[in-house]
Structure formats: C-alpha cells, structure tokens
Design a protein around this motif. Sequence first.
Motif, PDB file in Angstrom:
ATOM      1  N   SER A 180      57.197  37.640  60.173  1.00 22.98           N
ATOM      2  CA  SER A 180      57.419  38.806  59.297  1.00 22.98           C
ATOM      3  C   SER A 180      56.104  39.387  58.799  1.00 22.98           C
ATOM      4  N   GLY A 181      55.054  38.549  58.700  1.00 26.94           N
ATOM      5  CA  GLY A 181      53.740  39.059  58.273  1.00 26.94           C
ATOM      6  C   GLY A 181      53.212  40.093  59.256  1.00 26.94           C
ATOM      7  N   ALA A 182      53.520  39.887  60.542  1.00 24.08           N
ATOM      8  CA  ALA A 182      53.056  40.836  61.571  1.00 24.08           C
ATOM      9  C   ALA A 182      53.660  42.213  61.318  1.00 24.08           C
ATOM     10  N   MET A 183      54.862  42.243  60.748  1.00 30.18           N
ATOM     11  CA  MET A 183      55.522  43.530  60.487  1.00 30.18           C
ATOM     12  C   MET A 183      54.801  44.266  59.345  1.00 30.18           C
ATOM     13  N   TYR A 184      54.416  43.515  58.304  1.00 31.88           N
ATOM     14  CA  TYR A 184      53.640  44.142  57.215  1.00 31.88           C
ATOM     15  C   TYR A 184      52.268  44.579  57.724  1.00 31.88           C
ATOM     16  N   ARG A 185      51.698  43.788  58.619  1.00 31.97           N
ATOM     17  CA  ARG A 185      50.388  44.137  59.195  1.00 31.97           C
ATOM     18  C   ARG A 185      50.504  45.409  60.044  1.00 31.97           C
ATOM     19  N   ASP A 223      58.906  33.266  59.524  1.00 33.73           N
ATOM     20  CA  ASP A 223      57.938  32.852  58.513  1.00 33.73           C
ATOM     21  C   ASP A 223      57.438  34.062  57.740  1.00 33.73           C
ATOM     22  N   GLY A 224      57.030  33.791  56.475  1.00 31.37           N
ATOM     23  CA  GLY A 224      56.561  34.889  55.630  1.00 31.37           C
ATOM     24  C   GLY A 224      56.290  34.429  54.212  1.00 31.37           C
ATOM     25  N   ARG A 225      56.639  35.305  53.261  1.00 34.73           N
ATOM     26  CA  ARG A 225      56.402  34.986  51.848  1.00 34.73           C
ATOM     27  C   ARG A 225      57.700  34.926  51.045  1.00 34.73           C
ATOM     28  N   ASP A 226      58.704  35.681  51.512  1.00 35.66           N
ATOM     29  CA  ASP A 226      59.938  35.821  50.727  1.00 35.66           C
ATOM     30  C   ASP A 226      61.164  35.562  51.593  1.00 35.66           C
ATOM     31  N   ILE A 227      60.982  34.806  52.662  1.00 36.83           N
ATOM     32  CA  ILE A 227      62.099  34.629  53.604  1.00 36.83           C
ATOM     33  C   ILE A 227      63.192  33.760  52.976  1.00 36.83           C
ATOM     34  N   GLY A 228      62.798  32.663  52.324  1.00 43.11           N
ATOM     35  CA  GLY A 228      63.800  31.780  51.709  1.00 43.11           C
ATOM     36  C   GLY A 228      64.319  32.295  50.377  1.00 43.11           C
ATOM     37  N   VAL A 260      49.696  47.012  50.670  1.00 37.83           N
ATOM     38  CA  VAL A 260      50.806  47.706  51.350  1.00 37.83           C
ATOM     39  C   VAL A 260      52.107  46.939  51.099  1.00 37.83           C
ATOM     40  N   ALA A 261      52.009  45.605  51.111  1.00 36.90           N
ATOM     41  CA  ALA A 261      53.214  44.772  50.965  1.00 36.90           C
ATOM     42  C   ALA A 261      53.785  44.776  49.545  1.00 36.90           C
ATOM     43  N   VAL A 262      53.076  45.374  48.579  1.00 37.28           N
ATOM     44  CA  VAL A 262      53.657  45.439  47.221  1.00 37.28           C
ATOM     45  C   VAL A 262      54.578  46.659  47.082  1.00 37.28           C
ATOM     46  N   TYR A 306      51.521  30.241  51.653  1.00 34.22           N
ATOM     47  CA  TYR A 306      50.315  31.024  51.406  1.00 34.22           C
ATOM     48  C   TYR A 306      49.679  31.502  52.713  1.00 34.22           C
ATOM     49  N   SER A 307      48.795  32.503  52.594  1.00 36.04           N
ATOM     50  CA  SER A 307      48.072  33.029  53.747  1.00 36.04           C
ATOM     51  C   SER A 307      47.304  31.916  54.445  1.00 36.04           C
ATOM     52  N   SER A 308      47.309  31.951  55.767  1.00 36.71           N
ATOM     53  CA  SER A 308      46.539  31.010  56.581  1.00 36.71           C
ATOM     54  C   SER A 308      46.857  29.542  56.303  1.00 36.71           C
ATOM     55  N   ILE A 348      47.536  38.638  44.805  1.00 34.22           N
ATOM     56  CA  ILE A 348      48.451  39.786  44.924  1.00 34.22           C
ATOM     57  C   ILE A 348      49.848  39.313  45.337  1.00 34.22           C
ATOM     58  N   ASP A 349      49.914  38.397  46.319  1.00 37.80           N
ATOM     59  CA  ASP A 349      51.217  37.948  46.834  1.00 37.80           C
ATOM     60  C   ASP A 349      52.048  37.229  45.758  1.00 37.80           C
ATOM     61  N   THR A 350      51.372  36.485  44.861  1.00 43.11           N
ATOM     62  CA  THR A 350      52.142  35.703  43.882  1.00 43.11           C
ATOM     63  C   THR A 350      52.447  36.496  42.610  1.00 43.11           C
ATOM     64  N   ILE A 369      46.183  44.024  64.586  1.00 45.07           N
ATOM     65  CA  ILE A 369      46.782  43.687  63.285  1.00 45.07           C
ATOM     66  C   ILE A 369      46.204  42.415  62.671  1.00 45.07           C
ATOM     67  N   ARG A 370      45.405  41.670  63.469  1.00 52.27           N
ATOM     68  CA  ARG A 370      44.826  40.417  62.939  1.00 52.27           C
ATOM     69  C   ARG A 370      43.404  40.608  62.438  1.00 52.27           C
ATOM     70  N   ASP A 371      42.843  41.819  62.555  1.00 53.20           N
ATOM     71  CA  ASP A 371      41.422  41.948  62.168  1.00 53.20           C
ATOM     72  C   ASP A 371      41.270  42.025  60.642  1.00 53.20           C
ATOM     73  N   GLU A 423      42.198  36.571  47.069  1.00 53.96           N
ATOM     74  CA  GLU A 423      42.710  37.860  46.605  1.00 53.96           C
ATOM     75  C   GLU A 423      44.160  38.048  47.066  1.00 53.96           C
ATOM     76  N   ARG A 424      44.426  37.686  48.329  1.00 53.79           N
ATOM     77  CA  ARG A 424      45.798  37.843  48.833  1.00 53.79           C
ATOM     78  C   ARG A 424      46.760  36.900  48.101  1.00 53.79           C
ATOM     79  N   ASP A 425      46.300  35.674  47.824  1.00 51.13           N
ATOM     80  CA  ASP A 425      47.145  34.726  47.068  1.00 51.13           C
ATOM     81  C   ASP A 425      47.527  35.362  45.733  1.00 51.13           C
TER      82      ASP A 425
HETATM   83  O1   DC Z   1      51.505  35.896  57.090  1.00 51.47           O
HETATM   84  P1   DC Z   1      50.415  36.959  57.132  1.00 51.47           P
HETATM   85  O2   DC Z   1      49.111  36.512  56.520  1.00 51.47           O
HETATM   86  O3   DC Z   1      50.227  37.551  58.482  1.00 51.47           O
HETATM   87  O4   DC Z   1      50.973  38.135  56.182  1.00 51.47           O
HETATM   88  C1   DC Z   1      50.234  39.298  55.948  1.00 51.47           C
HETATM   89  C2   DC Z   1      50.537  39.858  54.567  1.00 51.47           C
HETATM   90  O5   DC Z   1      51.862  40.380  54.548  1.00 51.47           O
HETATM   91  C3   DC Z   1      50.425  38.902  53.407  1.00 51.47           C
HETATM   92  O6   DC Z   1      49.224  39.067  52.690  1.00 51.47           O
HETATM   93  C4   DC Z   1      51.592  39.248  52.504  1.00 51.47           C
HETATM   94  C5   DC Z   1      52.500  40.088  53.320  1.00 51.47           C
HETATM   95  N1   DC Z   1      53.808  39.496  53.589  1.00 51.47           N
HETATM   96  C6   DC Z   1      54.795  39.671  52.659  1.00 51.47           C
HETATM   97  O7   DC Z   1      54.543  40.244  51.612  1.00 51.47           O
HETATM   98  N2   DC Z   1      56.048  39.211  52.912  1.00 51.47           N
HETATM   99  C7   DC Z   1      56.326  38.571  54.053  1.00 51.47           C
HETATM  100  N3   DC Z   1      57.569  38.140  54.272  1.00 51.47           N
HETATM  101  C8   DC Z   1      55.314  38.353  55.003  1.00 51.47           C
HETATM  102  C9   DC Z   1      54.051  38.815  54.748  1.00 51.47           C
END
Ligand code: DC
Length: 230
Positions: A34-39, A133-138, A107-109, A11-13, A188-190, A95-97, A184-186
């Motif tokens: 990988s989150g930095a790339m979406y940011r 690290d990220g959300r869908d790496i594994g 954007v990530a959807v 999860y975020s943070s 959308i992400d899930t 990208i962190r603000d 909110e991010r949790d």
């Molecule tokens: O890890 P982070 O909080 O910096 O990620 C920013 C956003 O990018 C997060 O809300 C969801 C998205 N993300 C994603 O969808 N897939 C990833 N592999 C990494 C991040």
Amino acid sequence: MNKIIIAIDGYSSSGKSTMARDLAKRIGYVYVDSGAMYRAVTLYAIEHGMASAEKGVDTEALVKALPKINISFTPAGADGVQHTLLNGKDVEREIRDMQVSSLVSPVAVIPEVRHRLTALQQQYGREKGIVMDGRDIGTTVFPDAEMKVFVNASAEERARRRVKELTDKGEKVTYEEVLENIRERDHIDTTRKESPLRKAPDAVLLDNDNMTIAQQMQWLLDLYHSKCQE
Ligand code: DC
C-alpha cells in the motif's frame, strides 16, 4: 484451507514489505504494497508541479487531480516482485527515490488521498487470500483482518538497512540524511489526524532488530498456521 486477510503494519523501513512479499509468495497469496500507492500519488504530484522540496504539497491541486490518477500493479514476477504502474507506466524505480520518500508523508496526510486509496485497497481484499503491508491496514483498511502484525525496529537499524538498499541501487545517500528522513516520517505518520500509524489492539508485535530474515519468516508462518486453525 480458508483464505484469510493478513495485515502487516509498521514503521518506515522496518522490513515489512520484504517480509509481506515473501510470506505471500510462500503461502500463495496476493501481495499488495500500500505504501507504493501513496508513493505513486506523490510521484504524480511531483511530475505535475504540485509537490516540491521548496514549496511543499499543493493539496488543493492534488485533490482536484485525484480522479486522473490510476494506480495498478503488474502481476508478480518469478521473484515475487510486482511493479507499480502509474497511469499505465512502470514507476517502480522512481517511487523509491529520495525525492518521493521525502514528500510522501505530507501527501499521505491528505484525507481525500487516504479515502481514495483505502477504497482501492479494500477492493483488493474482497476475495481474501491477500497480504497487505502499510501503516493503517489492521486499523482502517481491514479492521477485521484475521491476522495482524505490527513490525518495529530501532530508527538507527532501519536507517542502516535503508542506506544499504539505496546504495545497492546506485543512489548516493548518507546515513545521516536517511536517518533524518526516517525520523521525520515516523513523526508525521504517527501524529497525523487521519488513520495515524498505530498498533491495532489485536495485532501481534514483531520487533525484528535482532532477527534474521529466515527467523522472521518462520515466526510469520507459525502465526499464520495458528490463525488458520482458529
Ligand atoms: O511503506 P512505505 O515507506 O513505502 O510508505 C511510504 C509512505 O506512505 C509512508 O511514509 C506513509 C505512507 N503510508 C500510509 O500513510 N499508509 C499506508 N497504508 C502505507 C503507506
């Protein structure tokens, strides 16, 4: 020792980026956030009038602009920190603000954004010896990763950590707005259709609500050494 791929999702943070970066430094692996790339894609969209709090995200315009968006990283400095480059410009701070944080999940959807970034992430893993690290790496990027970790902590604990991180950097934020953004991010992400945040069946769960950084590092090193022996 053979090099492996280490996927850290959560999860975020939840502290996964710090943990992934420290682990990579400790074992001499490359770290990719990988989150930095979406940011960075989100920042591009904001700077080019394709995303705002009022109007949301202009998906069509952003998808069209994707070939013009180049994302790379500087080599890690002595502290292990790599800076994210957007079309060659260092955007690590921007990208962190909060503005980027509040627009990054929509954007990530977008499937086209995910496909492009996934392909780039897979290239980074070609030689193994990587911690990402990220959300869908594994689940999506490296479904065959030898070591998978899924990190979680309560939304309240994550908000407390994030407020500290942002106020330390001089940003003015309230606990309430940060907690709302995390929830909110949790959500959308899930719940997104494409590669939602899920624990891979073979990922090991790390609940770090009550763990110190040193305890987490030991836990990860133990798991890493056991995976290398398998
Ligand atoms: O890890 P982070 O909080 O910096 O990620 C920013 C956003 O990018 C997060 O809300 C969801 C998205 N993300 C994603 O969808 N897939 C990833 N592999 C990494 C991040």
